[in-house]
Enzyme design. Structure first.
Site: not given
Ligand code: GLY
Length: 564
Positions: A100, A375, A395, A414, A446-447, A466
């Site tokens: 990340r 993504t 992102n 990001e 993050s997701s 997404g």
């Molecule tokens: N930038 C999307 C995520 O990291 O969730």
């Protein structure tokens, strides 16, 4: 006990029988075929070519990540980061490689606030001030050194070739470049790289990225020093600073990937292995599955199912905002959040007949984001049984839109994944808390949710892009896998989404029929149809019982899944 000469002892015999019994239940230890599912056919082919050249799933992960950086520059790239969930078959070692991005050391909580203390969203989205320090190149080096069989000079070959010789522009490229035209045009180097003649290139145009080919070659020949130090690092930093950014050479020199223990949970006899913080994915998946496990079974079938899914999503996303952030800088109650008893408490007030309202805060209504396909995700299973699920990002589509001159590296945005102002929504409408506030060197929440599922019956490898919708989409993929649906269904079924705030249910065409919509409304849900589908799931299923490997690429995208 004395053994009769020439016969195995009772203990040994018992052990042998036990091993045979487990083996017969679990099926063969290695899969009959390899499988790769990615969002781009060129990446899938490149992955198989590296397997054919003696590489393993981890080498293929480097190759695919690098090829996607070239052919899907709007979704991920050397200027971004990601999470690689790894399973090494030889010893069962499981780890999440955290590549990340990190906030620059000069970042501070007020970075995106104006003189009146108001959040200025464009500052966190467009241009170099929006960019955090990339993790993708460091992840390549780590994967090659610790898990792969091949040197980077080999695994990066396909990406270097595609950057140098060009790839044909497709519809996704054209749509995303049109969407981010203004941001790309604001950066002369980005414009030269992605908008030949200043315009979005036509379909089939052969897009060559010579600076990017040179940067990939530097990585291939010099390893991470080819990116995080020396002339390239100097060009990155001077380009960023000349355009108003705050990177320093020290930021690049200090960047490190981190190996993290994945989040593990159980659901209906399946073992979930998913992304750990700074992703919120694994924690929320564990919470949602734990909540579903205590709901009455009739709530998970037929018409009530959408209501049940929305209510577990709502409760899990509330905890996301309240607790989660960078594990290196924030203390988080992960054991409690993923405890089944805690989930049972969260869902205790579930009402089959009524929606539980979210607390809508001032200023939390977001702009509607056109779709959620930025993504990228890929899944790999090699013939030894090694697995990779990787979700990578810069992102927003085309990230910050900024390329430091002479590097070919499109930088991420990001920084928008931090809660720039606790309580105020980001571009996905996600509201964050203090745990995800901006700080020097911090990783933003993050997701992204690369995920494995495993039971005696088989193995599933899945994930999707997404934005904020990722976690709920992966949940719906998991439920399809657990039901025993074909892998094509996991990726194709129409989806719904709820993220606590804004308090609305987004649904794809086909996810709720007219009666289902009426039933949801009668419970008090606010429904919002999404015209374009969301997500681009890439999934692999190794059916241990049937001795089969299958793979599927989301029909919403233009990816390719192959089994060979
Ligand atoms: N930038 C999307 C995520 O990291 O969730």
């Amino acid at each position: 006990m004395r053994r009769h000469p020439g016969s195995p002892g009772l203990g040994l015999l018992t052990l042998l029988l036990l091993v045979l019994a487990i083996a017969s239940r679990a099926g063969p230890v290695t899969p009959p075929k390899a499988a790769i599912a990615t969002a781009h056919p060129l990446a899938t082919e490149a992955g198989f070519s590296i397997l054919a050249d003696g590489g393993n799933a981890f080498d293929a992960a480097v190759t695919i990540s690098a090829v996607l950086a070239v052919v899907e520059p709007y979704n991920s790239g050397l200027g971004g980061g990601g999470f690689w969930l790894l399973h090494r078959a030889a010893d069962g070692h499981e780890v999440m490689l955290d590549g990340r991005e990190r906030a620059p050391l000069a970042a501070h909580p007020d970075l995106y606030l104006d003189a009146r203390g108001q959040f200025v969203p464009e500052l966190a989205l467009d241009g170099p001030l929006a960019a955090a320090i990339p993790g993708l190149p460091a992840a390549f080096c780590h994967l090659a050194e610790h898990y792969g069989r091949l040197p980077l000079a080999k695994s990066l070959e396909p990406a270097i070739g595609l950057a140098r010789d060009g790839f044909p522009v497709d519809e996704s490229y054209r749509r995303m470049a049109t969407w981010r035209l203004a941001a790309l045009r604001a950066s002369p180097a980005a414009s030269a790289q992605f908008l030949p003649g200043g315009e979005v290139p036509p379909l089939g145009y052969l897009l060559r990225q010579t600076d990017l080919a040179a940067t990939l070659t530097a990585l291939a020949t010099q390893g991470c020093d080819g990116f995080y130090a020396g002339p390239l690092a100097e060009r990155l930093v001077s380009g960023v600073r000349a355009a108003g950014g705050i990177w320093s050479l020290e930021d690049l020199a200090r960047y490190r990937v981190v190996e993290r223990a994945p989040i593990v949970a159980e659901y209906q006899g399946w073992r979930l292995v998913s992304a750990a913080p700074p992703s919120s994915g694994g924690v929320l998946l564990a919470q949602m599955l734990n909540m579903l496990a205590v709901l009455p079974p009739d709530q998970l079938k037929g018409e009530p199912r959408a209501h049940a899914l929305v209510e577990v999503m709502r409760r899990a996303y509330r905890d996301r905002a309240a607790y989660l952030g960078d594990p290196d800088q924030v203390a988080m109650p992960i054991a409690r959040l993923t405890d089944p008893d805690y989930a049972a408490g969260l869902i205790r007030d579930y009402d089959p007949a009524r929606a539980t309202p979210s607390r809508v805060g001032d200023g939390c209504e977001p702009e509607t984001f056109e779709e959620g396909r930025d993504t990228t995700h890929f899944s790999i299973l090699d013939r030894d049984g090694n697995r990779v699920a990787a979700t990578l990002s810069i992102n927003y589509p085309f990230g910050s839109g900024f390329v430091p001159p002479g590097t070919g590296v499109l930088l991420n945005d990001e920084m928008d994944d931090f809660s720039a102002q606790p309580g105020v929504a980001n571009v996905y409408g996600l509201v964050g808390g203090e745990a995800n506030a901006i700080a020097p060197g911090k990783r933003m929440l993050s997701s992204m949710s690369p995920t494995f599922l495993e039971s005696e019956r088989g193995v599933a490898i899945l994930g999707t892009p997404g934005g904020s919708r990722i976690i709920g989409m992966v949940l719906q993929g998991i439920l399809a896998a657990v039901e025993g649906a074909p892998v094509d269904d996991w990726v194709a079924r129409p989806r719904i989404h709820h993220q606590y705030l804004p308090d609305r249910v987004e649904y794809e065409p086909g996810a709720l029929d007219a009666a289902g919509q009426a039933a949801m409304r009668s419970r008090g849900h606010r429904l919002e149809p999404v015209e374009r589908g969301f997500g681009n799931m890439q999934a692999i299923h190794w059916d241990r019982v049937g001795g089969r490997v299958e793979a599927a690429s989301d029909p919403r995208g233009a990816g390719r899944a192959l089994v060979r």
